[in-house]
Design an enzyme around this catalytic site. Structure first.
Site, PDB file in Angstrom:
ATOM      1  N   ARG A  91       0.814  -1.231   0.000  1.00  0.00           N
ATOM      2  CA  ARG A  91       0.000   0.000   0.000  1.00  0.00           C
ATOM      3  C   ARG A  91       0.844   1.275   0.000  1.00  0.00           C
ATOM      4  O   ARG A  91       0.446   2.305   0.565  1.00  0.00           O
ATOM      5  CB  ARG A  91      -0.931   0.045   1.218  1.00  0.00           C
ATOM      6  CG  ARG A  91      -2.019  -0.981   1.208  1.00  0.00           C
ATOM      7  CD  ARG A  91      -2.992  -0.746   0.047  1.00  0.00           C
ATOM      8  NE  ARG A  91      -4.152  -1.582   0.194  1.00  0.00           N
ATOM      9  CZ  ARG A  91      -4.190  -2.872  -0.166  1.00  0.00           C
ATOM     10  NH1 ARG A  91      -3.138  -3.441  -0.734  1.00  0.00           N
ATOM     11  NH2 ARG A  91      -5.290  -3.576   0.005  1.00  0.00           N
ATOM     12  N   GLU A  97      -4.080   3.185   6.654  1.00  0.00           N
ATOM     13  CA  GLU A  97      -3.778   3.091   5.231  1.00  0.00           C
ATOM     14  C   GLU A  97      -4.234   4.388   4.558  1.00  0.00           C
ATOM     15  O   GLU A  97      -3.659   4.862   3.588  1.00  0.00           O
ATOM     16  CB  GLU A  97      -4.551   1.902   4.642  1.00  0.00           C
ATOM     17  CG  GLU A  97      -4.308   1.713   3.178  1.00  0.00           C
ATOM     18  CD  GLU A  97      -5.332   0.801   2.536  1.00  0.00           C
ATOM     19  OE1 GLU A  97      -6.037   1.269   1.633  1.00  0.00           O
ATOM     20  OE2 GLU A  97      -5.407  -0.366   2.931  1.00  0.00           O
ATOM     21  N   SER A 131     -10.495  -0.228   3.349  1.00  0.00           N
ATOM     22  CA  SER A 131      -9.794  -0.591   4.588  1.00  0.00           C
ATOM     23  C   SER A 131      -9.196   0.676   5.188  1.00  0.00           C
ATOM     24  O   SER A 131      -8.488   1.404   4.500  1.00  0.00           O
ATOM     25  CB  SER A 131      -8.634  -1.543   4.296  1.00  0.00           C
ATOM     26  OG  SER A 131      -9.094  -2.704   3.668  1.00  0.00           O
TER      27      SER A 131
HETATM   28  N1  EPU Z   1     -11.821 -10.458   9.548  1.00  0.00           N
HETATM   29  C1  EPU Z   1     -12.524 -10.578  10.706  1.00  0.00           C
HETATM   30  N2  EPU Z   1     -13.496  -9.658  10.974  1.00  0.00           N
HETATM   31  C2  EPU Z   1     -13.798  -8.641  10.134  1.00  0.00           C
HETATM   32  C3  EPU Z   1     -13.055  -8.522   8.937  1.00  0.00           C
HETATM   33  C4  EPU Z   1     -12.064  -9.439   8.664  1.00  0.00           C
HETATM   34  O1  EPU Z   1     -12.304 -11.466  11.515  1.00  0.00           O
HETATM   35  O2  EPU Z   1     -14.691  -7.847  10.457  1.00  0.00           O
HETATM   36  C5  EPU Z   1     -10.775 -11.451   9.266  1.00  0.00           C
HETATM   37  C6  EPU Z   1     -11.286 -12.643   8.526  1.00  0.00           C
HETATM   38  O3  EPU Z   1     -10.921 -13.757   9.307  1.00  0.00           O
HETATM   39  C7  EPU Z   1     -10.530 -12.722   7.241  1.00  0.00           C
HETATM   40  C8  EPU Z   1      -9.380 -11.770   7.440  1.00  0.00           C
HETATM   41  O4  EPU Z   1      -9.781 -10.864   8.464  1.00  0.00           O
HETATM   42  O5  EPU Z   1     -10.047 -13.999   7.010  1.00  0.00           O
HETATM   43  C9  EPU Z   1      -9.048 -10.968   6.201  1.00  0.00           C
HETATM   44  O6  EPU Z   1     -10.192 -10.248   5.760  1.00  0.00           O
HETATM   45  P1  EPU Z   1     -10.437  -9.915   4.219  1.00  0.00           P
HETATM   46  O7  EPU Z   1     -10.290 -11.153   3.420  1.00  0.00           O
HETATM   47  O8  EPU Z   1     -11.703  -9.157   4.115  1.00  0.00           O
HETATM   48  O9  EPU Z   1      -9.205  -9.033   3.837  1.00  0.00           O
HETATM   49  P2  EPU Z   1      -8.508  -7.806   4.575  1.00  0.00           P
HETATM   50  O10 EPU Z   1      -7.146  -8.224   4.988  1.00  0.00           O
HETATM   51  O11 EPU Z   1      -9.381  -7.234   5.643  1.00  0.00           O
HETATM   52  C10 EPU Z   1      -7.367  -6.879   2.426  1.00  0.00           C
HETATM   53  C11 EPU Z   1      -7.195  -5.517   1.819  1.00  0.00           C
HETATM   54  C12 EPU Z   1      -8.442  -5.130   1.044  1.00  0.00           C
HETATM   55  C13 EPU Z   1      -8.682  -6.167  -0.037  1.00  0.00           C
HETATM   56  C14 EPU Z   1      -8.861  -7.532   0.647  1.00  0.00           C
HETATM   57  C15 EPU Z   1      -9.054  -8.673  -0.343  1.00  0.00           C
HETATM   58  C16 EPU Z   1      -5.702  -4.304   3.320  1.00  0.00           C
HETATM   59  C17 EPU Z   1      -5.576  -3.249   4.365  1.00  0.00           C
HETATM   60  N3  EPU Z   1      -6.937  -4.537   2.874  1.00  0.00           N
HETATM   61  O12 EPU Z   1      -8.412  -6.751   3.394  1.00  0.00           O
HETATM   62  O13 EPU Z   1      -8.190  -3.886   0.416  1.00  0.00           O
HETATM   63  O14 EPU Z   1      -9.829  -5.851  -0.799  1.00  0.00           O
HETATM   64  O15 EPU Z   1      -7.676  -7.828   1.436  1.00  0.00           O
HETATM   65  O16 EPU Z   1      -7.832  -9.121  -0.816  1.00  0.00           O
HETATM   66  O17 EPU Z   1      -4.703  -4.870   2.907  1.00  0.00           O
HETATM   67  C18 EPU Z   1      -8.376  -1.529   0.728  1.00  0.00           C
HETATM   68  O18 EPU Z   1      -7.155  -1.499   0.737  1.00  0.00           O
HETATM   69  O19 EPU Z   1      -9.073  -0.493   0.865  1.00  0.00           O
HETATM   70  C19 EPU Z   1      -9.051  -2.817   0.606  1.00  0.00           C
HETATM   71  C20 EPU Z   1     -10.371  -2.936   0.683  1.00  0.00           C
END
Ligand code: EPU
Length: 334
Positions: free
Chosen positions: A161, A329, A233
């Site tokens: 990022r 971020e 995010s």
């Molecule tokens: N999770 C929870 N509770 C929640 C949300 C998430 O427990 O309320 C846990 C879940 O267990 C899940 C893990 O967090 O397995 C990861 O969640 P998710 O797959 O939604 O991905 P993320 O790490 O929260 C990242 C990026 C997103 C991108 C997604 C999909 C960052 C900061 N965010 O989110 O990017 O769309 O992966 O690959 O790296 C953005 O940057 O604005 C963004 C939306």
């Protein structure tokens, strides 16, 4: 071209905070930008789709915005096609175009808000792919010398990022074009868990199927910014060393934790927030999205400062509970 004073940025930040910029300048071409730069009131802030910004106050300088359009093939060989896009092209219009042509590489980045220029600043990423995996080079204008510069992928110093445009060269260059290197041969990236499950029975999916799946997943998890203000995010997923990951895994054995390059571990900020009890929390006009704890939301009628106060409370609770420092971020302005 648009030149304005005391201009509302409500439609230029996806949180929808009603901030005003002292001056606003939107350019349609590199020439217009170069002609205007010497006379523009400083400081300058270059805004993309405003999908990753938190304005804490009105802006007492000039907000500039790219409306540089156009997508063209500048080179191609047997394996790859090199596609140059204007920094003002809507990111998902670009992705949709490449998917229609059957050029592989951008499909996992479907439906991310923002513009082509900001995809390079922010190194947007989702579902196992980052913009850096497909960016060939970036063209920009130096705000002091007015020279056009070209930065190779390596010179952009992309990281999670982030890029040189968010760090060392912040405010020095204004991105005008980004050239992407896309594959003519199918290269599905299905490593992300949600995609793995969906495509378990389809080892060679069509590019369009991947795009559709990603749009469906994103729509189910992330708020529609035309209905509810957000900036995707809000925090980065923390990268920690082994001793920190082990310490937390001892107390929380089911905590998501992924090994990354260099022996470090990536934790899930969404999980940390949910476990700290923030999912669905609301305070006045701001809160935490009830379907995904990493998304902070603005219900309308609020201010950036109200959001800042919530951010401070969330960071403190995560620090107290897990001894982890959450890094935003989202970029703060003001
Ligand atoms: N999770 C929870 N509770 C929640 C949300 C998430 O427990 O309320 C846990 C879940 O267990 C899940 C893990 O967090 O397995 C990861 O969640 P998710 O797959 O939604 O991905 P993320 O790490 O929260 C990242 C990026 C997103 C991108 C997604 C999909 C960052 C900061 N965010 O989110 O990017 O769309 O992966 O690959 O790296 C953005 O940057 O604005 C963004 C939306």
């Amino acid at each position: 071209m648009v030149k304005a004073e005391h201009y509302s940025l409500q439609n230029y930040n996806t949180f929808g905070f009603p901030v005003i910029t002292r001056y606003f300048f939107e350019y349609d071409s590199e020439e217009q930008l170069k002609r205007a730069l010497p006379e523009i009131h400083r400081p300058i802030f270059n805004i993309g789709g405003g999908s990753n910004l938190l304005f804490l106050d009105n802006y007492n300088g000039t907000v500039i915005h790219s409306a540089i359009d156009g997508i063209e093939v500048v080179n191609q060989d047997y394996n790859y096609v090199y596609v140059k896009a204007g920094s003002g092209v809507i990111w998902d219009d670009f992705v949709e175009y490449t998917v229609r042509q059957n050029w592989w590489g951008a499909e996992n980045l479907s439906f991310i808000p923002g513009q082509v220029g900001s995809s390079a600043v922010q190194n947007v990423g989702a579902y196992g792919v980052e913009a850096k995996d497909i960016i060939y080079q970036v063209e920009a204008v130096d705000t002091d010398s007015l020279q056009t510069v070209i930065l190779s992928n390596g010179e952009c110093r992309f990281s999670y990022r982030s890029s040189v445009f968010k760090a060392e060269l912040k405010d020095k260059y204004v991105i005008t074009y980004v050239t992407f290197k896309l594959s003519r041969k199918p290269k599905p990236v299905l490593t992300n868990n949600s995609l793995k499950e969906r495509f378990a029975a389809i080892p060679y999916p069509f590019i369009k199927e991947i795009r559709n799946a990603i749009i469906e997943i994103r729509q189910s998890k992330l708020p529609d910014v035309s209905q509810l203000g957000s900036a995707g995010s809000f925090f980065k997923n923390p990268i920690v060393d082994k001793s920190c990951a082990d310490r937390l895994l001892q107390s929380y054995p089911s905590m998501p934790c992924f090994a990354t390059d260099g022996g470090m571990f990536k934790l899930s900020a969404g999980w940390l927030l949910e476990t700290a009890g923030w999912r669905g929390y609301r305070s006045g006009n701001v809160g935490v999205y009830d379907k995904h704890a990493l998304i902070l939301v603005h219900y309308g009628g609020g201010t950036g400062k109200e959001m800042l106060s919530l951010v401070g409370k969330i960071q403190k609770s995560v620090r107290d509970k897990f001894l982890i420092e959450l890094e935003p971020e989202v970029i703060f302005i003001g």
